[in-house]
Motif scaffolding. Structure first.
Motif, PDB file in Angstrom:
ATOM      1  N   LEU B 862       1.114  -1.669   0.196  1.00  6.65           N
ATOM      2  CA  LEU B 862      -0.126   0.025   0.125  1.00  6.65           C
ATOM      3  C   LEU B 862       1.029   0.859   0.208  1.00  6.65           C
ATOM      4  N   GLU B 863       2.022   0.576   0.279  1.00  4.96           N
ATOM      5  CA  GLU B 863       3.144   2.558   0.634  1.00  4.96           C
ATOM      6  C   GLU B 863       3.172   3.387  -0.945  1.00  4.96           C
ATOM      7  N   HIS B 864       3.329   2.203  -1.481  1.00  3.53           N
ATOM      8  CA  HIS B 864       3.514   2.775  -3.159  1.00  3.53           C
ATOM      9  C   HIS B 864       1.591   3.456  -3.771  1.00  3.53           C
ATOM     10  N   LEU B 865       1.415   3.194  -3.244  1.00  2.00           N
ATOM     11  CA  LEU B 865      -0.673   3.444  -3.995  1.00  2.00           C
ATOM     12  C   LEU B 865      -1.344   4.602  -3.585  1.00  2.00           C
ATOM     13  N   GLU B 866      -1.856   5.388  -4.379  1.00  2.00           N
ATOM     14  CA  GLU B 866      -2.685   6.081  -3.580  1.00  2.00           C
ATOM     15  C   GLU B 866      -4.196   5.510  -2.637  1.00  2.00           C
ATOM     16  N   LEU B 867      -4.385   5.881  -1.943  1.00  2.00           N
ATOM     17  CA  LEU B 867      -5.812   5.015  -0.987  1.00  2.00           C
ATOM     18  C   LEU B 867      -6.550   6.396  -0.851  1.00  2.00           C
ATOM     19  N   ILE B 868      -7.052   6.093  -1.338  1.00  3.07           N
ATOM     20  CA  ILE B 868      -8.775   6.921  -1.488  1.00  3.07           C
ATOM     21  C   ILE B 868      -9.831   6.499  -0.448  1.00  3.07           C
ATOM     22  N   GLY B 869     -10.188   7.504   0.537  1.00  2.80           N
ATOM     23  CA  GLY B 869     -10.805   7.179   1.361  1.00  2.80           C
ATOM     24  C   GLY B 869     -10.057   6.924   2.059  1.00  2.80           C
ATOM     25  N   ASP B 870     -10.585   5.596   3.727  1.00  4.73           N
ATOM     26  CA  ASP B 870      -9.867   5.223   4.559  1.00  4.73           C
ATOM     27  C   ASP B 870      -9.585   3.745   3.964  1.00  4.73           C
ATOM     28  N   GLY B 871      -9.995   3.668   3.313  1.00  2.17           N
ATOM     29  CA  GLY B 871      -9.840   2.299   2.604  1.00  2.17           C
ATOM     30  C   GLY B 871     -10.841   1.142   2.880  1.00  2.17           C
ATOM     31  N   ALA B 872     -11.542   1.229   4.165  1.00  2.79           N
ATOM     32  CA  ALA B 872     -13.008   0.375   5.352  1.00  2.79           C
ATOM     33  C   ALA B 872     -13.825   0.231   3.921  1.00  2.79           C
TER      34      ALA B 872
END
Lengths: 580, 1156
Positions: B862-872
């Motif tokens: 996940l470190e290298h990826l853009e997360l939208i929102g909290d992911g949950a």
């Protein structure tokens, strides 16, 4: 009236073309025939002697009946010989497997050799045979006529023999008919119609040769026989056109009389030999025959024939035996005999060919003479092509018009038939007068002369072909509204094609033969010469090697054309355009 | 009269001792081409004693006339001898006389002269001759005709003369060669009667009669003894006395029985076994064509049907038609050869095909005849194939006569070719130019449209499933592949499937057509004759040769094999198993496999299957577990198999190359545009092909011919505009054509695009109806290889997707799903790995939702990826606003009532053009439906949703290991988990289920993948859903009705309709409209049975108008798709035109002429 008849004075008959292949053997045999002629020439040349009693011809019209009778006699003597020859030759060819392979190709060649070409040769031969009398000359003339009549009759009879139904053969064998009996009760009646019709046509055509052979020039010698032909010939040479007209009238009378009293009754008589299973429609009739039948002659003759026939038949039956092949024949022995026969024939031919070429090489220009002959032959060939083409262009439409109008056809057909058997050389003088007036070279004029005799064959056959087109076909075309160009393309030309081919073959053959008299003419003490193979032969009657080369080349041209062109056209006519 | 009669009685006495005629081992052959002898008679032995009346009976070519002529001494035998009165014949047999068929009378001789001829030859004196001749003429009843000529007589009278001529010589033997066959019926009957009278009254001056005839009744009526000669070469097949007492009467039972018996004898075929052996060969030389014209044989078939109800005794047939054996039997042979009729003893029965042939219209009977002769007449087939295979349009006839001459004589070769030309011309398979002697290819008509097996140029592919051990499931996989292919519309049959009674495998057979085995063996000939597109043949090693033959015939083959059968590894296998391995698959065969797929099963799974009795019957399980199913051995075999697959040239699972089947949509009315375009796009997607929309406007003369101009016009604008909009929305291309002649425009467009499917609306009912109707027929006729889809006339076809979503749908993104069969398989990791991979390639990747974020490996990714929102929770709106190229959505099954279900969101994302990479765990699939929404993700929905499914596979043992190490579940749940979710059995079952789902999906998408070549072409969601059964929640179900005509050749239509039904998951019916009056029940029964086998319902309708009956039925049963065969549509019947007009709310399909 039979629909289509080959009016062949000489040259290829339809039966020749029936046989598909022209094998090397045929060629060899052909050469062999030439060799025989060559041998005869050599003999004749060695015994050349002057004829002391050359007749002089009086141009007085009163002499014409006598001359006509002399000519007729020659014709009939030749006809008898022609029939005798034909029956024997055809019988041998049809019944002997081995001889067939020699005789039939030989016949092909024989009818390709221009009769007039070796007239000079035969004259010298026969004159030598009967030194000091006219009989030699008579024989030569009769022989010329014979050669113009025999081949067609022979082919006709041969054809009827080999196409005889197999059951006739089987029935004859089972009944145990002797060869003699079978010949006269099965073979000859079966071929009777062909024999008579072809005889009639050949007879008509041979007038041309008779008249040409009554006045012969060999080298610097002139031989003359009293006859209509020589009468007209002399008149021509003297430039007496009035006498020529008298000659023509006489000729017409002869033709009509012979037709009425001889051929017509014969044709009507042989109707009874028609192999057909039912009564056919209209058939030939003859007033003369009807009269004869009403007389008591048939009964008398019949009785005579029967009393004579019984012992003769018994005698001949013993002499000829029964035709019955052995069932136990050995195939290998037969094959060995075949091989031996072939080898013998080949060796003889090989030697003969060698010596003939050697003889031709002794001529003034050696073997190079062939070059000249072929070149001249090509000119003549062109003339023949023009004759056939132009007469086709003119006479096909006319013939179709006549043939499609039954009334005109009924009236025209006998006339055209007479015209066809009328010797064209009688009209030559008029044509020559015109050429001289207009200054036309004989190089072109000879085309007209050739056409004078041969065009009628095209017309005659096209009329016959056109009148034979079934009327329902014509009605169908009318009904469909097919007319004009389309009608010609779709109905007329295909329907008359077989008849036209027959006519064209005959015309071309006649044209080759006519070259010998058409490419060199004398009128009023002048001699006109056109370059060509005909004049080459006519001018070389005194030089045997050259003459021989010329004959050889003409035979090659004619047989070559037969094989390459006419045979194909004929097959096409038989397969694709046959109306049957 | 007393003379001959008394001599006969006197001479009869001594003759008993020696036979009059004796034929000893006589053979006769004539010289054939190249000196080869052609046998006509073979080993004939025959004795004829005095007083006998012998009939020689035989078909033409049996040499009976030749034998007669040998007896007459006219022909020399090649071997053997003929003796007469004990003496060997060396020449013509003068003690015989012959009566000929053609009479052979000399037409120029009178009757008396003809009769006397033979006597004269024997030297009989004239007086006696006449006396005897007159007496003979008197005997035959021709008194008074002595001086007539034959041509004045009727045929009968002429033959009387023939008799008189033969009798007058008082022959010892009278030979007659078909003496009555040239006469009409009445005359010949009269003459026969008189002959019989003379013979029975001993008034005949002959001791014996030998008669050749091909008239069976004549022989039975006249002769004391009947010899039947067989053909090629002639042999005496039977020598039977005729026990019937004289005078004989026709129509008595004994008489008829004898006649029938001879008929049976003369039509006797070779024994059935021989025929079976000979049939596949069916070469030009061993199956000569009978000398029958098409007119003759179809006339016979028609009469048989019309007058005799389809079956008749040959004798009755010959009698009623006045035909003699020689004329009748070739026709019978031809009907039998073409399978139009069958002979049962002496009874000729039309087959179903034959009935239809007899009753069909000219064009149809031509087509039926064309197929039958291609199938059954080797010479016709050879000529047809040679022409198809040659570069030239024509071949010289001599080419074929040369072939024929090697087996037949010159004449027979010519006759064979004549028949083949006659048949082929009639069937429009080829033409013949007699003038040039050329046989020419037929560019139009049946010959151009009949699909024949393509030559070796398009060899069928071979897919093989390799198993490591018994029970690996290769057969099951093969069958599954077969079903999948069938569902894609392929014509699949099972040639050989060894289920070994395993229940799963047997189940897998379901619905697939099976070619019956021959004695437990693959019936190669039957499969070849059936000519499917794909054949399933179990056990490659055993069927190497037949499979090669099938492939050569252009048939794709799916097969199975076992590592032990692969020659290359046979030694290894033998070392493992301790038994010699068969190794029947050579390297060559192995290299010829286009796709070799390893069907993997873990040793454990195999053993489990074994224990469950899925592999061997229970009594063999124990020993097997201890020997061949030892885990180590299985593992070793598995390894060998894997190595083998890895090293094989073709990568396993390489997609089969299908030619794309482009779709052309024709729109001519604006209101139909969307529905049609959607239909076309769906079709195209299903086949991985392109879709093109043809906007057709009927241009009036004088108007400009430019597309721009058209757009400016009122009607044209509406049409062109809507077409453009609809097409752009669904990614189809547009073609605008103006033409006053829609037919030509459509045909040229189809040809330009090489489209294989044509979608168009039924022309509206109205004034133009007739014209448009002919348009459909024209399309059907001129585009034989194009599948026509004719939308219902009403324009509101249920097939159209509701909501017209196509308009909004723009560029759609793909949905990729990683499937795990249990928690902890690593689906999330796999998803994130892909995301990283894509990102590293430069794609714009975001993560919309991700579970198990606390796991180390996940966090690292996940470190290298853009997360939208909290992911949950998935914030669909945010993702949509962000518009990335790729969005990762973990656990597509997740979602609550408040939040959107993730898979619904995923679809929305995809529809917005975003590629979605998601995960699904099998355990969570198909859970209890959420009450708030009736929508949940189950197996079917998943299959529909996902464009790609990738299995994240971990062997159960490893998974269990992970569980044990606490990597997947909290340590306190390990024990429970190992009992429940992670119980080995559960895992294995789930794993198998996952495999099945992936395989199923893969197969469903095979067509879509084809041609992609790995490129990530986006496929819209829902494309498959629609294909697989319409929108969820709709109770609408496709219903397919195949309209089968009541004539043969409908098998293909039924089969293809069934495939179509399977494809759209609909029900399947076959309807046929029986013509009023006669119908062929056996044919329809066959169709019914076939329909039932394919899982459909068969109905027979009646009615004067087939179209009306079908339309009525379709409306009643709410049929959605009607399927027509090409021949029906292009034929002379207005069925298509009428159906297009009458049918509402349904689509009419016209299938291409034959499966390519």
């Amino acid at each position: 009236m039979i629909g289509l008849v080959a009016v062949t004075p000489t040259f290829p008959s339809r039966e020749t073309l029936d046989r598909l292949r022209f094998r090397p053997l045929d060629l060899t045999i052909g050469i062999g025939v030439l060799l025989l002629i060559y041998a005869a020439v050599r003999v004749g040349a060695g015994a050349r002697a002057p004829v002391r009693h050359a007749a002089t011809i009086s141009l007085a019209p009163a002499n014409l009946p006598y001359y006509a009778a002399r000519s007729l006699l020659r014709m009939f003597i030749a006809l008898v010989f022609a029939y005798a020859f034909s029956l024997g030759y055809a019988y041998l060819a049809a019944r002997s497997r081995r001889w067939r392979r020699v005789l039939i190709p030989a016949l092909d060649i024989l009818q390709s050799v221009p009769v007039l070409g070796f007239l000079a040769v035969t004259v010298t031969f026969f004159v030598a045979l009967f030194p000091g009398s006219e009989i030699g000359l008579e024989c030569a003339a009769i022989f010329a006529v014979f050669t113009s009549q025999a081949w067609n009759i022979t082919f006709s009879f041969y054809h009827s023999l080999i196409s005889q139904p197999g059951e006739f053969d089987e029935a004859s064998k089972l009944m145990g008919l002797s060869r003699w009996k079978r010949f006269w009760t099965v073979d000859v009646p079966g071929g009777a119609i062909g024999l008579v019709w072809n005889g009639m046509m050949s007879f008509g055509g041979s007038w041309f040769f008779l008249t040409a052979s009554e006045l012969i020039t060999v080298g610097d010698r002139r031989y003359t026989l009293p006859g209509v032909g020589s009468y007209v010939g002399v008149a021509e040479r003297e430039g007496r056109l009035d006498a020529v007209v008298w000659g023509i009238l006489t000729m017409i009378v002869i033709i009509l009389v012979v037709n009425f009293f001889f051929w017509r009754p014969l044709v009507a008589y042989v109707e009874k030999f028609r192999v057909e299973q039912s009564q056919a429609g209209p058939r030939a009739t003859s007033l003369v025959l009807d009269a004869l039948r009403r007389s008591s002659w048939p009964a008398v003759l019949g009785r005579g024939r029967r009393t004579l026939a019984e012992p003769v038949n018994a005698l001949m039956a013993r002499a000829t035996g029964i035709e019955d092949q052995s069932l136990a024949g050995s195939a290998s022995r037969r094959r060995a005999a075949d091989v031996a026969f072939t080898v013998a024939v080949s060796v003889a031919l090989g030697y003969g060919l060698y010596s003939m070429l050697a003889y031709i090489a002794t001529g003034s220009s050696g073997l190079a003479v062939f070059g000249t002959a072929f070149a001249d032959g090509f000119l003549t060939f062109l003339r023949v092509v023009i004759v056939v083409t132009v007469s086709s262009l003119i006479w096909v439409p006319v013939g179709v018009w006549i043939g499609f109008n039954p009334r005109v056809a009924q009236f025209m057909q006998p006339i055209v038939q007479v015209l066809a058997s009328f010797p064209a050389n009688f009209i030559f003088p008029f044509a020559i007068v015109i050429f001289l007036d207009l200054g036309i070279s004989l190089n072109f004029g000879s085309i007209v002369l050739m056409a004078l005799g041969t065009q009628w064959y095209v017309l005659f056959n096209v009329i016959a072909g056109a009148s034979a087109v079934p009327s329902d076909l014509k009605e169908a075309m009318d009904n469909l509204g097919v007319r004009g160009r389309h009608r010609w393309r779709r109905l007329v030309l295909p329907a008359i094609f077989p008849a036209y081919v027959t006519g064209a073959i005959t015309a071309a053959g006649g044209a080759w033969n006519a070259t010998i008299v058409a490419e060199i003419v004398s009128y009023n003490h002048q001699q006109l010469v056109a370059r060509g193979l005909g004049s080459f032969i006519a001018l070389n009657t005194g030089h045997l090697p050259e003459l021989f080369a010329g004959l050889l080349v003409m035979a090659i041209y004619v047989t070559g054309l037969n094989a390459l062109l006419w045979r194909r056209m004929y097959m096409l006519a038989e397969t694709k355009f046959a109306l049957a | 009269m007393t003379g001959p009669a008394s001599s006969r009685t006197v001479l009869a006495e001594p003759a008993r001792a020696t036979p009059l005629i004796s034929v000893r081992s006589l053979s006769k052959s004539f010289a054939g081409p190249g000196g080869r002898p052609l046998p006509v008679l073979d080993d004939i032995n025959l004795e004829v004693t005095e007083g006998e009346f012998v009939a020689l009976l035989g078909r033409s070519g049996s040499g009976k006339s030749t034998l007669l002529r040998c007896i007459a001494g006219l022909i020399a035998p090649t071997e053997g001898e003929v003796r007469f009165r004990g003496r060997r014949l060396t020449g013509t047999n003068r003690e015989t006389a012959m009566v000929f068929q053609t009479f052979a009378l000399m037409p120029w001789l009178t009757v008396q002269q003809n009769v006397e001829l033979g006597l004269e030859a024997r030297g009989v004196a004239a007086g006696q001759r006449a006396e005897r001749a007159l007496r003979a003429i008197d005997i035959v009843g021709l008194d008074g005709y002595e001086s007539a000529y034959p041509k004045e007589l009727s045929g009968g009278m002429r033959q009387r003369v023939g008799f008189a001529r033969a009798l007058v010589v008082e022959p010892a033997a009278l030979l007659m060669d078909e003496p009555f066959s040239a006469l009409d019926v009445l005359t010949s009957e009269n003459l026969r009667g008189e002959l019989l009278e003379l013979w029975e009254g001993h008034r005949f001056p002959t001791k014996t009669i030998v008669m050749v005839t091909h008239n069976i009744e004549e022989a039975v009526l006249l002769a004391d003894r009947i010899l039947v000669l067989g053909t090629n070469p002639g042999r005496i097949m039977s020598d039977m006395p005729n026990p019937l007492p004289r005078p004989r009467r026709r129509r008595t039972p004994d008489f008829d029985e004898l006649v029938d018996q001879i008929y049976r004898m003369m039509t006797r075929r070779p024994a059935p076994d021989e025929r079976r052996a000979a049939k596949p060969a069916g070469t030009v030389s061993d199956t000569p064509l009978p000398q029958a014209t098409v007119d003759g044989l179809s006339g016979l078939a028609e009469i048989l049907l019309a007058r005799h109800g389809g079956a008749a005794d040959l004798a009755d047939l010959a009698d009623s038609l006045g035909l003699e054996v020689d004329d009748l039997l070739p026709l019978v042979d031809a009907l039998v050869l073409l399978s139009f009729a069958a002979l049962r003893d002496d009874r000729l029965e039309l087959t179903g095909n034959g009935r239809v042939f007899a009753g069909a219209s000219i064009q149809d009977s031509k087509e039926i005849f064309a197929r039958a002769s291609l199938e059954n007449a080797p010479l016709v087939r050879t000529i047809y194939r040679s022409l198809r295979g040659s570069m030239d349009d024509a071949l010289p006839a001599g080419f074929f006569t040369d072939i024929l001459r090697t087996s037949f004589g010159e004449e027979e070769a010519a006759r064979q070719l004549d028949v083949a030309v006659n048949w082929g011309r009639y069937a429009e398979l080829y033409d013949y130019d007699a003038a040039r002697g050329l046989i020419m290819r037929e560019e139009q008509g049946i010959g151009a449209t009949i699909a024949e097996a393509p030559g070796p140029a398009s060899k069928g592919s071979l897919t093989a499933y390799l198993g490591a051990a018994q029970g690996s499931g290769t057969t099951y996989t093969m069958l599954k592949e077969g079903r999948a292919l069938r569902d894609q519309g392929e014509d699949v049959v099972i040639g050989f499937a060894d289920t070994r009674g395993r229940p799963h495998t047997v189940e897998a057979l379901g619905g697939l057509e099976t070619v019956p085995l021959a004695d437990g063996q693959l019936d190669l000939a039957a499969v070849l004759a059936r000519k499917p597109a794909v054949a399933l043949i179990d056990d490659l090693g055993r069927h190497c040769v037949p499979i090669e033959a099938l492939r050569s015939a252009g048939i794709h083959v799916v097969s199975t094999t076992d590592v032990a059968d692969v020659g290359r590894v046979a030694k290894d296998v033998a070392a493992v198993t301790g038994r010699p391995a068969p190794g029947r698959i050579t390297d060559e065969v192995l290299a010829g496999i286009d796709a070799l797929q390893f069907v993997d099963s873990s040793p454990e799974a195999l053993r489990k299957r074994l224990v469950h009795g899925n592999i061997y019957p229970p009594d063999q399980v124990g020993p097997a577990l201890a020997t061949e199913f030892q885990p180590a051995r299985l593992a070793a075999l598995r390894e060998i198999g894997l190595r083998l697959v890895a090293s094989s040239v073709s990568a396993p699972g390489a997609p089969r190359q299908h030619s794309p089947q482009d779709v052309l949509v024709v729109a001519w009315r604006p209101d139909q545009v969307e529905a049609l375009v959607q239909r076309g796009v769906r079709l195209a997607r299903r086949r991985g092909a392109r879709c093109c929309v043809l906007a057709l406007s009927q241009q009036r003369p004088g108007q400009q011919l430019l597309g721009q101009r058209l757009l400016g016009q009122a009607g044209g604008e509406a049409l062109a505009g809507r077409v453009e909009a609809a097409a752009t929305a669904s990614g189809a291309s547009v073609l605008i054509r103006e033409s006053r002649d829609p037919g030509t425009a459509i045909i040229s467009a189809v040809q330009e695009l090489n489209a294989r499917h044509l979608v168009l609306a039924a022309p509206p009912a109205g004034l133009m109806e007739r014209l448009r109707g002919t348009l459909l027929e024209r399309l059907a006729g001129q585009l034989p290889r194009v599948h026509l889809h004719i939308e219902a006339a009403a324009g509101s076809a249920p097939a159209a997707e509701p909501g017209g979503g196509g308009a909004q749908a723009r560029h759609r993104g793909a949905i990729r799903v990683y499937l795990g069969y249990a928690p902890g398989c690593g689906t999330t990791t796999a998803m994130l790995e892909e995301a990283s991979r894509r990102r590293s390639r430069g794609s714009d990747v975001v993560v919309g939702a991700v579970d198990a974020r606390d796991r180390e490996d996940v966090t690292a990714e996940l470190e290298h990826l853009e997360l939208i929102g909290d992911g949950a929770t998935l914030d669909t709106a945010a993702v949509l606003a962000r518009r990335p190229e790729v969005a990762c959505v973990d656990d597509l099954t997740a979602g609550t009532a408040s939040a959107e279900r993730r898979f619904v969101a995923a679809r929305r994302l995809a529809e917005a053009g975003i590629t979605v990479v998601g995960t699904v765990q099998l355990g969570k699939l198909g859970g209890a439906p959420d009450r708030a929404s009736a929508v949940f993700l189950d197996e079917t929905a998943l299959l529909a949703l996902a464009d790609e499914i990738e299995l994240v596979d971990v062997p159960p043992s490893i998974l269990i290991d992970r569980v044990k190490r606490g990597l997947i579940v909290p340590p306190e749940q390990v024990a429970l988990g190992l009992e429940g979710t992670f119980a080995p059995d559960t895992l294995r079952a789930e794993r198998e289920r996952a495999f099945r789902i992936v395989a199923e999906h893969g197969e469903r998408r095979l067509a879509a993948y084809a041609g992609e070549a790995g490129a990530a072409e986006t496929l819209p969601p829902g494309a498959l859903g629609a294909a697989a059964g319409g929108p969820a929640g709709s109770d609408w179900q496709p219903s397919i009705l195949a309209c089968a005509a009541p004539w043969p050749g409908m098998e293909s239509l039924i089969r293809r309709s069934a495939a179509l039904a399977a494809q759209v998951d609909g029900n399947f019916r076959v309807a046929t409209v029986r013509p009023a009056g006669a119908g062929d029940d056996s044919l329809l029964a066959g169709y019914a049975a076939m329909t039932a086998q394919l899982g459909g319902e068969f109905v027979t309708l009646t009615g004067p108008s087939p179209a009306l009956a079908l339309a009525h039925y379709a409306a009643q049963r709410q049929v959605t798709e009607l399927v027509l065969g090409r021949a029906q549509a292009a034929g002379r019947y207005p069925v298509l035109r009428e159906l297009a007009r009458l049918v509402r709310h349904a689509e009419v399909h016209v299938l291409p002429a034959e499966p390519g």
